[in-house]
Design a protein around this motif. Structure first.
Motif, mmCIF file in Angstrom:
data_model
loop_
_atom_site.group_PDB
_atom_site.id
_atom_site.type_symbol
_atom_site.label_atom_id
_atom_site.label_comp_id
_atom_site.label_asym_id
_atom_site.label_seq_id
_atom_site.Cartn_x
_atom_site.Cartn_y
_atom_site.Cartn_z
ATOM 1 N N SER A 98 0.790 -1.233 0.000
ATOM 2 C CA SER A 98 0.000 0.000 0.000
ATOM 3 C C SER A 98 0.823 1.284 0.000
ATOM 4 O O SER A 98 0.263 2.374 0.018
ATOM 5 C CB SER A 98 -0.945 0.002 1.201
ATOM 6 O OG SER A 98 -0.217 -0.027 2.410
ATOM 7 N N GLY A 99 2.139 1.185 -0.005
ATOM 8 C CA GLY A 99 2.978 2.386 -0.015
ATOM 9 C C GLY A 99 3.088 3.013 1.366
ATOM 10 O O GLY A 99 3.132 2.299 2.370
ATOM 11 N N PRO A 100 3.129 4.351 1.447
ATOM 12 C CA PRO A 100 3.269 5.018 2.741
ATOM 13 C C PRO A 100 2.160 4.587 3.696
ATOM 14 O O PRO A 100 1.006 4.451 3.291
ATOM 15 C CB PRO A 100 3.131 6.501 2.392
ATOM 16 C CG PRO A 100 3.552 6.595 0.975
ATOM 17 C CD PRO A 100 3.079 5.317 0.349
ATOM 18 N N LYS A 101 2.521 4.368 4.974
ATOM 19 C CA LYS A 101 1.494 3.887 5.897
ATOM 20 C C LYS A 101 1.371 4.685 7.199
ATOM 21 O O LYS A 101 0.478 4.425 7.973
ATOM 22 C CB LYS A 101 1.686 2.406 6.189
ATOM 23 C CG LYS A 101 2.995 2.019 6.789
ATOM 24 C CD LYS A 101 3.074 0.515 6.969
ATOM 25 C CE LYS A 101 4.308 0.172 7.780
ATOM 26 N NZ LYS A 101 4.374 -1.224 8.112
ATOM 27 N N ARG A 102 2.237 5.658 7.432
ATOM 28 C CA ARG A 102 2.059 6.486 8.634
ATOM 29 C C ARG A 102 1.034 7.571 8.331
ATOM 30 O O ARG A 102 1.167 8.327 7.380
ATOM 31 C CB ARG A 102 3.356 7.129 9.063
ATOM 32 C CG ARG A 102 3.097 8.121 10.204
ATOM 33 C CD ARG A 102 4.191 8.369 11.115
ATOM 34 N NE ARG A 102 4.818 7.157 11.592
ATOM 35 C CZ ARG A 102 5.776 7.169 12.477
ATOM 36 N NH1 ARG A 102 6.201 8.294 12.989
ATOM 37 N NH2 ARG A 102 6.333 6.053 12.867
ATOM 38 N N ASN A 103 -0.010 7.643 9.147
ATOM 39 C CA ASN A 103 -1.069 8.627 8.965
ATOM 40 C C ASN A 103 -0.743 9.889 9.747
ATOM 41 O O ASN A 103 -0.429 9.827 10.934
ATOM 42 C CB ASN A 103 -2.409 8.062 9.439
ATOM 43 C CG ASN A 103 -2.861 6.897 8.609
ATOM 44 O OD1 ASN A 103 -2.872 6.971 7.391
ATOM 45 N ND2 ASN A 103 -3.219 5.806 9.250
ATOM 46 N N ILE A 104 -0.801 11.031 9.048
ATOM 47 C CA ILE A 104 -0.597 12.328 9.692
ATOM 48 C C ILE A 104 -1.675 13.283 9.201
ATOM 49 O O ILE A 104 -2.409 12.968 8.259
ATOM 50 C CB ILE A 104 0.799 12.921 9.405
ATOM 51 C CG1 ILE A 104 0.963 13.249 7.913
ATOM 52 C CG2 ILE A 104 1.910 11.998 9.888
ATOM 53 C CD1 ILE A 104 2.170 14.121 7.617
ATOM 54 N N GLU A 105 -1.744 14.463 9.839
ATOM 55 C CA GLU A 105 -2.682 15.486 9.430
ATOM 56 C C GLU A 105 -1.963 16.821 9.393
ATOM 57 O O GLU A 105 -1.214 17.147 10.306
ATOM 58 C CB GLU A 105 -3.833 15.549 10.438
ATOM 59 C CG GLU A 105 -5.175 15.738 9.805
ATOM 60 C CD GLU A 105 -6.293 15.687 10.824
ATOM 61 O OE1 GLU A 105 -6.547 16.708 11.476
ATOM 62 O OE2 GLU A 105 -6.893 14.609 10.949
ATOM 63 N N ILE A 106 -2.170 17.587 8.324
ATOM 64 C CA ILE A 106 -1.599 18.921 8.191
ATOM 65 C C ILE A 106 -2.757 19.868 7.896
ATOM 66 O O ILE A 106 -3.447 19.712 6.884
ATOM 67 C CB ILE A 106 -0.542 18.987 7.069
ATOM 68 C CG1 ILE A 106 0.600 18.010 7.348
ATOM 69 C CG2 ILE A 106 -0.028 20.405 6.911
ATOM 70 C CD1 ILE A 106 1.608 17.884 6.227
ATOM 71 N N ASP A 107 -2.973 20.821 8.772
ATOM 72 C CA ASP A 107 -4.094 21.764 8.635
ATOM 73 C C ASP A 107 -5.410 21.050 8.376
ATOM 74 O O ASP A 107 -6.209 21.457 7.526
ATOM 75 C CB ASP A 107 -3.824 22.772 7.510
ATOM 76 C CG ASP A 107 -2.754 23.782 7.875
ATOM 77 O OD1 ASP A 107 -2.560 24.036 9.082
ATOM 78 O OD2 ASP A 107 -2.122 24.325 6.956
ATOM 79 N N GLY A 108 -5.636 19.943 9.084
ATOM 80 C CA GLY A 108 -6.887 19.208 8.960
ATOM 81 C C GLY A 108 -6.968 18.279 7.769
ATOM 82 O O GLY A 108 -7.961 17.580 7.599
ATOM 83 N N GLN A 109 -5.938 18.247 6.927
ATOM 84 C CA GLN A 109 -5.932 17.377 5.754
ATOM 85 C C GLN A 109 -5.164 16.093 6.065
ATOM 86 O O GLN A 109 -4.025 16.156 6.511
ATOM 87 C CB GLN A 109 -5.272 18.076 4.560
ATOM 88 C CG GLN A 109 -6.007 19.301 4.089
ATOM 89 C CD GLN A 109 -7.398 18.957 3.575
ATOM 90 O OE1 GLN A 109 -7.572 18.016 2.804
ATOM 91 N NE2 GLN A 109 -8.385 19.713 4.009
#
Length: 84
Positions: free
Chosen positions: A55-66
């Motif tokens: 699935s490729g990148p797997k760390r979930n982050i949020e930047i300005d709600g995105q």
């Protein structure tokens, strides 16, 4: 019947992803754009942190709600960011 529908959905998804223009970052000026369709954890960057072969990148982050998914190389000098 499920197989043709799945293939059609996959083709639509891939064509939508490939039609988006590459986003340029000032520090990457002069660097060749890379298509995410042909990217893997091993090529072209050697992503060893938070990368899945399926699935490729797997760390979930949020930047300005995105929401984004990220992966990086061992030294942290290369980061790949996918929108979700």
């Amino acid at each position: 019947m499920k197989t043709p529908i799945a293939l059609l959905a996959a083709a639509a998804l891939l064509s939508a992803c490939s039609s988006q223009p590459a986003l340029r970052v000032a520090d990457a000026e002069g660097t060749e754009a890379v298509s995410a369709i042909f990217m893997s954890c091993k090529k072209p960057f050697g992503l060893t942190q938070d990368c899945s072969a399926l699935s490729g990148p797997k760390r979930n982050i949020e930047i300005d709600g995105q929401p984004f998914k990220v992966a990086g190389n061992e030294s942290g000098t290369i980061t790949v960011l996918f929108g979700r």
